[in-house]
Design a protein around this motif. Structure first.
Motif, PDB file in Angstrom:
ATOM      1  N   VAL A 179       0.828  -1.202   0.000  1.00 24.24           N
ATOM      2  CA  VAL A 179       0.000   0.000   0.000  1.00 24.24           C
ATOM      3  C   VAL A 179       0.867   1.260   0.000  1.00 24.24           C
ATOM      4  O   VAL A 179       1.957   1.285   0.564  1.00 24.24           O
ATOM      5  N   GLY A 180       0.352   2.313  -0.644  1.00 26.98           N
ATOM      6  CA  GLY A 180       1.026   3.598  -0.638  1.00 26.98           C
ATOM      7  C   GLY A 180       0.635   4.421   0.576  1.00 26.98           C
ATOM      8  O   GLY A 180      -0.450   4.251   1.127  1.00 26.98           O
ATOM      9  N   PRO A 181       1.483   5.352   1.019  1.00 28.65           N
ATOM     10  CA  PRO A 181       1.246   6.085   2.258  1.00 28.65           C
ATOM     11  C   PRO A 181       0.110   7.095   2.205  1.00 28.65           C
ATOM     12  O   PRO A 181      -0.336   7.571   3.246  1.00 28.65           O
ATOM     13  N   SER A 182      -0.401   7.446   1.016  1.00 32.64           N
ATOM     14  CA  SER A 182      -1.489   8.421   0.961  1.00 32.64           C
ATOM     15  C   SER A 182      -2.746   7.909   1.650  1.00 32.64           C
ATOM     16  O   SER A 182      -3.594   8.697   2.067  1.00 32.64           O
ATOM     17  N   GLY A 183      -2.849   6.580   1.790  1.00 33.80           N
ATOM     18  CA  GLY A 183      -3.991   6.015   2.494  1.00 33.80           C
ATOM     19  C   GLY A 183      -4.029   6.389   3.961  1.00 33.80           C
ATOM     20  O   GLY A 183      -5.077   6.279   4.605  1.00 33.80           O
ATOM     21  N   SER A 241       3.296   6.800  -3.924  1.00 26.10           N
ATOM     22  CA  SER A 241       2.409   7.741  -3.261  1.00 26.10           C
ATOM     23  C   SER A 241       0.993   7.220  -3.141  1.00 26.10           C
ATOM     24  O   SER A 241       0.308   7.461  -2.154  1.00 26.10           O
ATOM     25  N   ARG A 242       0.519   6.496  -4.154  1.00 26.38           N
ATOM     26  CA  ARG A 242      -0.835   5.943  -4.097  1.00 26.38           C
ATOM     27  C   ARG A 242      -0.865   4.581  -4.761  1.00 26.38           C
ATOM     28  O   ARG A 242      -0.052   4.274  -5.622  1.00 26.38           O
ATOM     29  N   VAL A 311      -4.853 -11.525  -7.401  1.00 25.05           N
ATOM     30  CA  VAL A 311      -4.035 -10.317  -7.297  1.00 25.05           C
ATOM     31  C   VAL A 311      -4.882  -9.151  -7.800  1.00 25.05           C
ATOM     32  O   VAL A 311      -5.314  -9.145  -8.957  1.00 25.05           O
ATOM     33  N   ALA A 312      -5.142  -8.180  -6.933  1.00 17.25           N
ATOM     34  CA  ALA A 312      -5.999  -7.047  -7.271  1.00 17.25           C
ATOM     35  C   ALA A 312      -5.248  -5.745  -7.076  1.00 17.25           C
ATOM     36  O   ALA A 312      -4.490  -5.582  -6.118  1.00 17.25           O
ATOM     37  N   ALA A 313      -5.443  -4.823  -8.017  1.00 14.72           N
ATOM     38  CA  ALA A 313      -4.799  -3.516  -7.946  1.00 14.72           C
ATOM     39  C   ALA A 313      -5.842  -2.426  -8.078  1.00 14.72           C
ATOM     40  O   ALA A 313      -6.792  -2.549  -8.863  1.00 14.72           O
ATOM     41  N   LEU A 314      -5.672  -1.355  -7.306  1.00 14.17           N
ATOM     42  CA  LEU A 314      -6.496  -0.164  -7.483  1.00 14.17           C
ATOM     43  C   LEU A 314      -5.767   1.048  -6.936  1.00 14.17           C
ATOM     44  O   LEU A 314      -4.765   0.933  -6.231  1.00 14.17           O
ATOM     45  N   ASP A 315      -6.270   2.217  -7.312  1.00 14.42           N
ATOM     46  CA  ASP A 315      -5.795   3.485  -6.769  1.00 14.42           C
ATOM     47  C   ASP A 315      -6.572   3.732  -5.484  1.00 14.42           C
ATOM     48  O   ASP A 315      -7.790   3.909  -5.509  1.00 14.42           O
TER      49      ASP A 315
END
Length: 348
Positions: A179-183, A241-242, A311-315
C-alpha cells in the motif's frame, strides 16, 4: 438537474480527490468546501493541483455551513463526521469517506476504533456480490452512504465472488497488501517521511490489528461467508504515493476444478465498467490504475496448494475512496453510474 455539493475536509487527500472527480462531473456544482486548520484559505493554496476550483475559500466544518446542499461528502478523520452528519436533514444525500458509518456491529467499532458509535450507513461498493444480487441494488435511493476503506474494498472485491459461489472456504483466507502512504492521510508522521519509506518496505498493523479487518469480514459475511470466517490480513507500506496491490488466497473446496474457479470470477464481474478480470496468466500493476476508478484483477489456481490466488490492484484514493463515493452517489441519485469517472489510468 444540477445538484449542489459541499465537501467537508476538502484540504486532505481524500477530500481533494473527491473535488478532482466532481470538478469534471456534469451533474454536480461545488458550492462549499470546508476544513479545520486551513479554514479561511483559498482552496488553491492547499490543493494547488485543483486549478478549476482554486478560487473557492475554505470555511469551518460545521453543520451550519453544510446544511442546505443536496449532497455532502465527508472526508474527515474517523470520529469527526458522526456528530456533524447527524445534524443534516434527511433529504440531504450524505456520503462519508471516513470510517464512522461503515461497521454494522457496535462491538467492532469499539474494538478497533473506540469513541461514540453513530450506526451504519449503506455500504458504498456497488459491485460487491451479496447473497441476493449486488450491493448497488441497496444504494438506489438511499440518503446515507458509507464509502469503503480502501484496503477493505480491495480484499472484499477479490474474495466475495468465490464466497458467494461457494467455491472457496472462508475459514482460511490470507491476504497481504502493498500500500502507498497516501492512504494514511495528509497529516505528517515520522513513519511516513520520505527518508523512512524510500528504498524500504515496512509492514504495519501486523497480527490482526488493522482497523479494516472487521470491515472485510462484514463484507464477506454479506456475500455469504459462514461463521468459521477467518481472515489473516497484513499490510506493507511501500514507496509509492498511491496504490494498493493485494494478493489474497483461499482454499478451494474439494471437487471444484480450476476452470470452475476462474469462471466464477469472470461471471461475477462480467459487464462491470470498473471491476475487471484480466485474461488467464495476466496480472495487474498498481500503475495500471493510477487516477482511474478501476479495480483490476488476475486470478490463478495453485493446484499443488489447493488454493486460489487473486491479485488485485487499485488506486486507493480513487476506486478505494473518492471514486467509490462518487460512483455510489451517482446510483443513489439515479444518475448514470459511470458519470464523472474514468477507466483509463495514467502511464508511465
Amino acid at each position: 438537474m444540477t445538484f449542489s455539493v459541499a465537501v467537508a475536509g476538502a484540504s486532505g487527500y481524500a477530500g481533494g480527490e473527491v473535488l478532482r472527480l466532481l470538478a469534471a462531473h456534469p451533474d454536480y456544482e461545488i458550492k462549499t468546501v470546508t476544513a479545520h486548520s486551513n479554514a479561511g484559505q483559498l482552496l488553491g493554496d492547499v490543493q494547488s493541483h485543483l486549478r478549476s476550483l482554486a478560487h473557492l475559500r475554505l470555511v469551518e466544518t460545521t453543520s451550519e455551513n453544510l446544511t442546505g446542499h443536496d449532497v455532502v461528502f465527508f472526508a474527515l478523520p474517523h470520529g469527526a463526521s458522526g456528530e456533524i452528519s447527524s445534524q443534516l436533514g434527511s433529504d440531504t444525500l450524505a456520503i462519508d469517506c471516513g470510517a464512522d458509518h461503515r461497521l454494522e456491529r457496535e462491538s467492532d467499532w469499539v474494538a478497533f476504533y473506540g469513541g461514540e458509535y453513530y450506526g451504519s450507513w449503506t455500504y458504498g461498493v456497488p459491485e460487491l456480490p451479496v447473497t441476493a444480487g449486488r450491493q448497488r441494488d441497496r444504494l438506489v435511493g438511499t440518503k446515507r452512504i458509507a464509502a469503503p476503506g480502501c484496503n477493505a474494498s480491495t480484499v472484499a472485491l477479490s474474495l466475495a465472488p468465490g464466497i458467494a459461489a461457494g467455491v472457496i472456504e472462508s475459514s482460511d483466507i490470507v491476504t497481504v497488501l502493498a500500500v502507498g502512504p497516501s492512504g494514511a492521510g495528509k497529516n505528517p508522521r515520522v513513519n511516513l517521511l520520505a527518508s523512512e519509506i524510500l528504498g524500504s518496505a515496512n509492514p504495519y498493523a501486523v497480527g490482526g490489528t488493522h482497523r479494516h479487518i472487521p470491515e472485510i469480514k462484514q463484507a464477506l459475511r454479506t456475500a455469504g461467508a459462514t461463521d468459521d470466517l477467518s481472515v489473516s490480513f497484513t499490510p506493507v507500506l511501500v514507496p509509492m504515493s498511491r496504490g494498493i496491490l493485494a494478493t489474497s488466497t483461499a482454499r478451494i473446496r474439494p471437487g471444484v476444478s480450476a476452470e470452475e474457479v476462474r469462471s466464477v470470477w469472470e461471471a461475477a464481474y462480467e459487464g462491470e465498467p470498473f471491476v475487471q478480470v484480466f485474461p488467464e496468466g495476466r496480472f495487474p500493476r498498481t500503475a495500471d490504475t493510477l487516477g482511474a476508478n478501476t479495480c483490476l484483477m488476475g486470478v490463478a489456481v495453485d493446484e499443488a496448494a489447493g488454493r486460489v490466488v487473486i491479485v488485485a490492484a487499485l488506486d486507493n484514493l480513487v476506486k478505494g475512496t473518492a471514486g467509490a463515493a462518487v460512483q455510489s452517489a451517482n446510483i443513489a441519485l439515479g444518475l448514470p453510474e459511470t458519470s464523472g469517472l474514468n477507466t483509463d489510468g495514467v502511464a508511465p
